[in-house]
Design a protein around this motif. Structure first.
Motif, PDB file in Angstrom:
ATOM      1  N   LEU A   1      32.055  45.744  31.149  1.00 32.98           N
ATOM      2  CA  LEU A   1      32.356  47.175  31.088  1.00 32.98           C
ATOM      3  C   LEU A   1      32.575  47.705  32.497  1.00 32.98           C
ATOM      4  O   LEU A   1      32.073  47.142  33.469  1.00 32.98           O
ATOM      5  CB  LEU A   1      31.182  47.927  30.451  1.00 32.98           C
ATOM      6  N   ARG A   2      33.315  48.805  32.566  1.00 28.96           N
ATOM      7  CA  ARG A   2      33.533  49.403  33.876  1.00 28.96           C
ATOM      8  C   ARG A   2      33.761  50.897  33.696  1.00 28.96           C
ATOM      9  O   ARG A   2      34.731  51.305  33.067  1.00 28.96           O
ATOM     10  CB  ARG A   2      34.750  48.758  34.545  1.00 28.96           C
ATOM     11  N   TYR A   3      32.824  51.678  34.239  1.00 29.29           N
ATOM     12  CA  TYR A   3      32.959  53.145  34.177  1.00 29.29           C
ATOM     13  C   TYR A   3      32.759  53.664  35.581  1.00 29.29           C
ATOM     14  O   TYR A   3      31.613  53.831  36.018  1.00 29.29           O
ATOM     15  CB  TYR A   3      31.904  53.736  33.241  1.00 29.29           C
ATOM     16  N   ARG A   4      33.860  53.925  36.265  1.00 31.42           N
ATOM     17  CA  ARG A   4      33.763  54.255  37.684  1.00 31.42           C
ATOM     18  C   ARG A   4      32.886  55.478  37.950  1.00 31.42           C
ATOM     19  O   ARG A   4      32.045  55.464  38.842  1.00 31.42           O
ATOM     20  CB  ARG A   4      35.157  54.469  38.264  1.00 31.42           C
ATOM     21  N   ARG A   5      33.078  56.532  37.168  1.00 29.65           N
ATOM     22  CA  ARG A   5      32.336  57.772  37.436  1.00 29.65           C
ATOM     23  C   ARG A   5      30.857  57.589  37.160  1.00 29.65           C
ATOM     24  O   ARG A   5      30.008  58.028  37.943  1.00 29.65           O
ATOM     25  CB  ARG A   5      32.891  58.901  36.577  1.00 29.65           C
ATOM     26  N   VAL A   6      30.557  56.956  36.045  1.00 28.79           N
ATOM     27  CA  VAL A   6      29.156  56.726  35.696  1.00 28.79           C
ATOM     28  C   VAL A   6      28.493  55.881  36.780  1.00 28.79           C
ATOM     29  O   VAL A   6      27.385  56.168  37.234  1.00 28.79           O
ATOM     30  CB  VAL A   6      29.058  56.016  34.327  1.00 28.79           C
ATOM     31  N   GLU A   7      29.226  54.864  37.218  1.00 29.47           N
ATOM     32  CA  GLU A   7      28.674  53.980  38.242  1.00 29.47           C
ATOM     33  C   GLU A   7      28.462  54.728  39.555  1.00 29.47           C
ATOM     34  O   GLU A   7      27.451  54.535  40.242  1.00 29.47           O
ATOM     35  CB  GLU A   7      29.607  52.778  38.444  1.00 29.47           C
TER      36      GLU A   7
ATOM     37  N   LYS B   1      26.609  49.340  22.307  1.00 30.32           N
ATOM     38  CA  LYS B   1      27.562  48.276  22.658  1.00 30.32           C
ATOM     39  C   LYS B   1      27.068  46.921  22.152  1.00 30.32           C
ATOM     40  O   LYS B   1      27.828  46.118  21.605  1.00 30.32           O
ATOM     41  CB  LYS B   1      27.734  48.215  24.182  1.00 30.32           C
TER      42      LYS B   1
ATOM     43  N   TYR C   1      23.251  53.640  25.164  1.00 35.42           N
ATOM     44  CA  TYR C   1      24.670  53.273  25.134  1.00 35.42           C
ATOM     45  C   TYR C   1      24.835  51.748  25.035  1.00 35.42           C
ATOM     46  O   TYR C   1      25.624  51.241  24.242  1.00 35.42           O
ATOM     47  CB  TYR C   1      25.349  53.803  26.394  1.00 35.42           C
TER      48      TYR C   1
ATOM     49  N   PHE D   1      26.610  46.307  32.939  1.00 35.57           N
ATOM     50  CA  PHE D   1      28.032  46.639  32.708  1.00 35.57           C
ATOM     51  C   PHE D   1      28.912  45.434  33.013  1.00 35.57           C
ATOM     52  O   PHE D   1      29.798  45.066  32.228  1.00 35.57           O
ATOM     53  CB  PHE D   1      28.452  47.798  33.617  1.00 35.57           C
ATOM     54  N   ARG D   2      28.679  44.812  34.159  1.00 34.00           N
ATOM     55  CA  ARG D   2      29.520  43.685  34.579  1.00 34.00           C
ATOM     56  C   ARG D   2      29.377  42.519  33.599  1.00 34.00           C
ATOM     57  O   ARG D   2      30.348  41.868  33.237  1.00 34.00           O
ATOM     58  CB  ARG D   2      29.142  43.223  35.981  1.00 34.00           C
TER      59      ARG D   2
ATOM     60  N   LEU E   1      21.519  55.368  29.159  1.00 39.25           N
ATOM     61  CA  LEU E   1      22.327  54.161  29.386  1.00 39.25           C
ATOM     62  C   LEU E   1      21.879  53.028  28.474  1.00 39.25           C
ATOM     63  O   LEU E   1      22.702  52.284  27.944  1.00 39.25           O
ATOM     64  CB  LEU E   1      22.265  53.747  30.855  1.00 39.25           C
TER      65      LEU E   1
END
Lengths: 230, 621
Positions: free
Chosen positions: B263-269, B316, B312, B258-259, B309
């Protein structure tokens, strides 16, 4: 010492032989008149051009030459140099309208030891020549300041003028506007001695500018060429 | 779940070229691949009259299948036509927890330390050499004392017996794949982790380095259980750390991806971090005998998480489609494949206990692809920086050129302005000074009442003024001391001719911005006029010129005093001269007063209020 004393004595006994180099007829005339009137002076010639002067220098023994810088056929500085090179070893005074310091300094570097303003009174005129004969030289505060600047030059190409402490002291006092008499009193020496110091400073400037020229010539390879020519 | 035990007795890899195949027969005639097992607790191989049961390798069981001492005895029989010349060997690809191997009653080796804490040797393929003298023509017996794991599932792979020359290469190959490979991968991952973490410590803003380092570190932890024989932790803790680390690894891996992709998905992380946290807790608190079950569910849960993931990320990556991202995604897919295969091997495959785990090599793939991605990013950052620098330098250079041009223009303008100002001043000077004096001289001469000497005197005064003007244009024109000195030098003979004694009391005066050559010239004109008046009108014997700096008033003071007959302010000519001097003084902001004491004293005061401080006393140009 003895020889010098004898020379002094003979100087006072014999009339001073004077040459005038000036292209302006009116000044030439008035200077000539002043000189002719003074019994201790002899007017050798009054030239209007440098060429006349050069020719005369070869022939005639001279004691003092009065040279105007603005001559039609050459620079007065050339005449001064020619005079200083001649065997006569005469004293040179520059005649100037305003005593412009730069020109006066250039003249001193060429070998002149004094300068006269064209509007000087006849008495000043005579006194100046006599003073010069006695071994002194006039100096103005502005020239003193310019000379002090030459002792510690800001610009690199000028070689520093090397003066003794006493000479520096005199220059500093002159620069402040004190007269020769006042300086003599201040330093407890005679006025003549002060003037002698001034003349010596002028000679040093002439020597330093000459050595500068030689150094410059050596740097450019001119001197070597001349040596090999010899 | 009811524990299952198989017995599978494999005829070892006796190849035709050995020529020994005809010399040996294994096991009972009825069941040639069977072994006999007994749970009898004994420190030496049990005798023939113990209760032997037939079983089939590989064996998988939990503790309930073991004897009271947590161990099982296996007996393998084989017939030899004759005593072998070279050494034989017993080869066991995997065993958990440990084995001790006997020929007859002779112990020929153990896999590791048998007593607690037992060695973690499960992934080390074992080869026990059998000296020929222990073998005899006819029936031979091999006993394997199999010790159970106290904290996890236990198993025993197939057991192969044959000439050492044949078994040793098999063992070596498996050893390289199962142990040496993971060790090498661990070393690479460890080095990468150190490098990346050090980079991150120095450059905290680049979190990608940190995540990469963390992933590498977790790979090291995860792979450690494949080759660490003597963990510093207790056996249970070691199992928890080894197995839970896979979840952490997956979480860190995706956070890294992600980094890297910005990308940044707080909940997923958060959820990604929560899963291994819960899993770790569950493994740590697992009741006896359920550890392996929890472990498997934990691993199983990771597969869909990773699959979703990765899917996904593929989407991306397809959108971004740079080589690096595609490579990284490919690496992730391969890792997922390897992980899935390992899980399949662990849970479903019949020969699972012998299966070489492939996931460790995923670490290598990951380190290479992600390392490439990070390096690519560093390089592109570097290039961007270089481009930026070059661009910046170019802009600075352009700006410098512009500035230089501006300076040159400004300097030119300043010079022009200075020249213009100087020209204006000279013109005004000519007009007000010499011009006015000549005009008045002409007027006087035209009256015809003046003698030649008087006309000469008038002209001389004109020249005097011209001299002053010329002096003021010289470099020292703003040096009041030099100007005063020069003036005196020129004027003294005139004073002497007029029978006057000059008393010179000029002190060193400050150089000051307010003292411009224009101001100095005006001062000199005042002094000249005052002296001329003394010569003409005072009938004095002495004249005194004083000049000093009055610090209290911050002013330059100039006094010209004589011992003459005093000043008659009512005289028309004297009044004109005074007004003239006063107006000159007023032009430069100075004051001028005439005091009559025992003679006349002209008091001139110039305040230096324009700029304070910075007086350069006694400085020559």
């Amino acid at each position: 010492m003895l020889a010098r004393g004898l020379e002094r004595a003979s100087v006072s006994a014999m009339p001073t032989r004077i040459l005038i180099v000036d292209d302006e007829p009116r000044f030439r005339a008035s200077f000539s008149e002043i000189i002719v009137r003074e019994p201790s002076f002899v007017l050798v010639a009054a030239c209007a051009t440098a060429a006349e002067a050069f020719a005369l220098i070869e022939r005639e023994p001279l004691d003092v030459a009065l040279v105007d810088l603005g001559l039609p056929d050459a620079s007065g500085l050339d005449v001064i140099r020619a005079l200083k090179r001649s065997p006569a070893q005469c004293e040179v005074m520059v005649i100037s309208v305003f005593g412009d310091e730069d020109l006066v300094l250039a003249s001193i570097e060429a070998g002149a030891t004094g300068y006269l303003l064209k509007d000087s009174l006849p008495t000043q005129f005579v006194a100046c020549i006599q003073e010069l004969r006695a071994g002194g030289a006039p100096i103005s505060p502005m020239i003193a300041r310019l000379l002090l600047n030459r002792v510690r030059p800001l610009a690199a190409p000028v070689a520093p003028l090397e003066l003794s402490e006493r000479e520096l002291e005199i220059l500093r006092i002159v620069a402040k506007g004190f007269s020769v008499a006042e300086i003599a009193q201040l330093l407890a020496i005679s006025a003549n001695t002060v003037k002698t110091y001034v003349k010596r400073i002028y000679q040093k400037l002439a020597v330093s500018s000459r050595s500068e020229a030689i150094y410059e010539a050596g740097r450019m390879g001119l001197l070597d060429a001349r040596v090999s020519d010899d | 779940m009811k524990p299952v035990a198989w017995v599978f007795w494999t005829l070892a890899f006796l190849t035709t070229e050995s020529g020994a195949a005809q010399d040996v027969t294994f096991g009972d005639a009825s069941a040639p691949d069977a072994v006999q097992i007994t749970t009898l607790a004994s420190n030496t191989p049990p005798s023939a009259d113990a209760t032997w049961q037939t079983a089939q390798l590989p064996l998988l069981s939990d503790e309930s299948d073991f004897g009271t001492d947590g161990a099982v005895w296996l007996r393998l029989r084989f017939e030899l036509a004759r005593t072998p010349q070279a050494a034989w060997a017993v080869y066991i690809p995997r065993q958990r927890q440990n084995v001790a191997v006997y020929i007859g009653n002779n112990l020929i080796g153990t896999s590791g330390r048998l007593e607690e804490p037992a060695s973690e040797t499960w992934n080390y393929p074992q080869l026990f050499e059998v000296p020929p003298y222990l073998l005899r023509a006819g029936s031979n017996e091999v006993f394997v004392h199999w010790f159970a794991s106290t904290h996890n599932e236990s198993y025993l792979s197939q057991i192969r017996i044959g000439p050492e020359a044949l078994l040793e290469p098999l063992q070596r190959e498996r050893y390289a794949l199962q142990v040496e490979g993971p060790v090498v991968v661990s070393v690479i991952c460890g080095a990468a982790a150190l490098f990346m973490l050090a980079l991150w410590v120095r450059q905290r803003r680049d979190v990608v380095f940190g995540w990469f380092g963390l992933v590498c570190l977790l790979w090291v932890v995860r792979n450690a259980h494949l080759w660490v024989q003597e963990p510093l932790l207790t056996a249970t803790a070691w199992e928890v750390v080894s197995h839970s680390s896979l979840g952490w690894l997956v979480a860190a891996l995706f956070l890294f991806a992600f980094r890297l992709m910005g990308l940044r998905y707080r909940r997923v992380e958060f959820a990604l971090a929560l899963y291994p946290a819960v899993g770790t807790l569950a493994l740590a608190l697992a009741p006896d005998g359920s550890f392996s079950l929890i472990e498997r569910w934990y691993f199983l849960g990771l597969l869909p998480i990773a699959a979703i993931l990765i899917g996904y990320l593929c989407w991306k990556a397809w959108k971004i489609r740079t080589f690096t991202i595609v490579l990284l995604t490919f690496g992730a897919i391969v890792c997922l494949g390897l992980g899935t295969f390992d899980f399949y091997a662990l849970t479903v495959l019949y020969e699972r206990v012998e299966q070489v785990y492939m996931m460790p090599y995923g670490a290598l793939l990951f380190t290479l692809t992600a390392g490439w991605a990070v390096i690519d990013r560093m390089v592109s950052d570097q290039r961007a920086l270089q481009t930026l620098n070059a661009d910046l330098e170019a802009r600075v250079a352009a700006r410098e050129r512009e500035l230089a041009q501006t300076y040159a223009r400004t300097a030119e303008l300043n010079r022009e302005a200075a020249v213009f100002e100087e020209r204006r001043r000279i013109t005004r000077d000519m007009h007000d000074g010499l011009g006015a004096q000549l005009m008045s001289s002409i007027a006087l001469a035209e009256r015809g009442t003046l003698s030649a000497a008087e006309v000469a005197q008038l002209l001389r005064e004109c020249v005097d003024d011209l001299r002053l003007a010329i002096d003021s244009l010289k470099p020292l024109g703003d040096d009041l001391n030099a100007m005063l000195g020069n003036f005196r030098y020129r004027f003294e003979t005139r004073l002497a001719a007029a029978g006057l004694t000059l008393d010179w009391a000029v002190e060193e005066l400050p150089r000051h911005p307010a003292l411009t050559s224009e101001v100095v010239l005006q001062i000199m004109r005042v002094v000249q006029e005052a002296l001329a008046n003394v010569i003409k009108h005072a009938g004095a014997k002495r004249v005194r010129i004083e000049a000093f700096f009055d610090a209290a008033k911050n002013a330059v003071c100039l006094n010209v005093s004589d011992d003459g007959r005093g000043f008659d302010a009512n005289s028309v000519r004297a009044g004109d001269g005074l007004a003239n001097m006063k107006s000159r003084a007023a032009q430069i902001g100075a004051t001028l007063d005439v005091v009559c004491e025992c003679g006349t004293k002209v008091v001139f005061t110039l305040p230096l209020a324009l700029a304070s401080g910075d007086y350069l006393f006694g400085m020559h140009r």
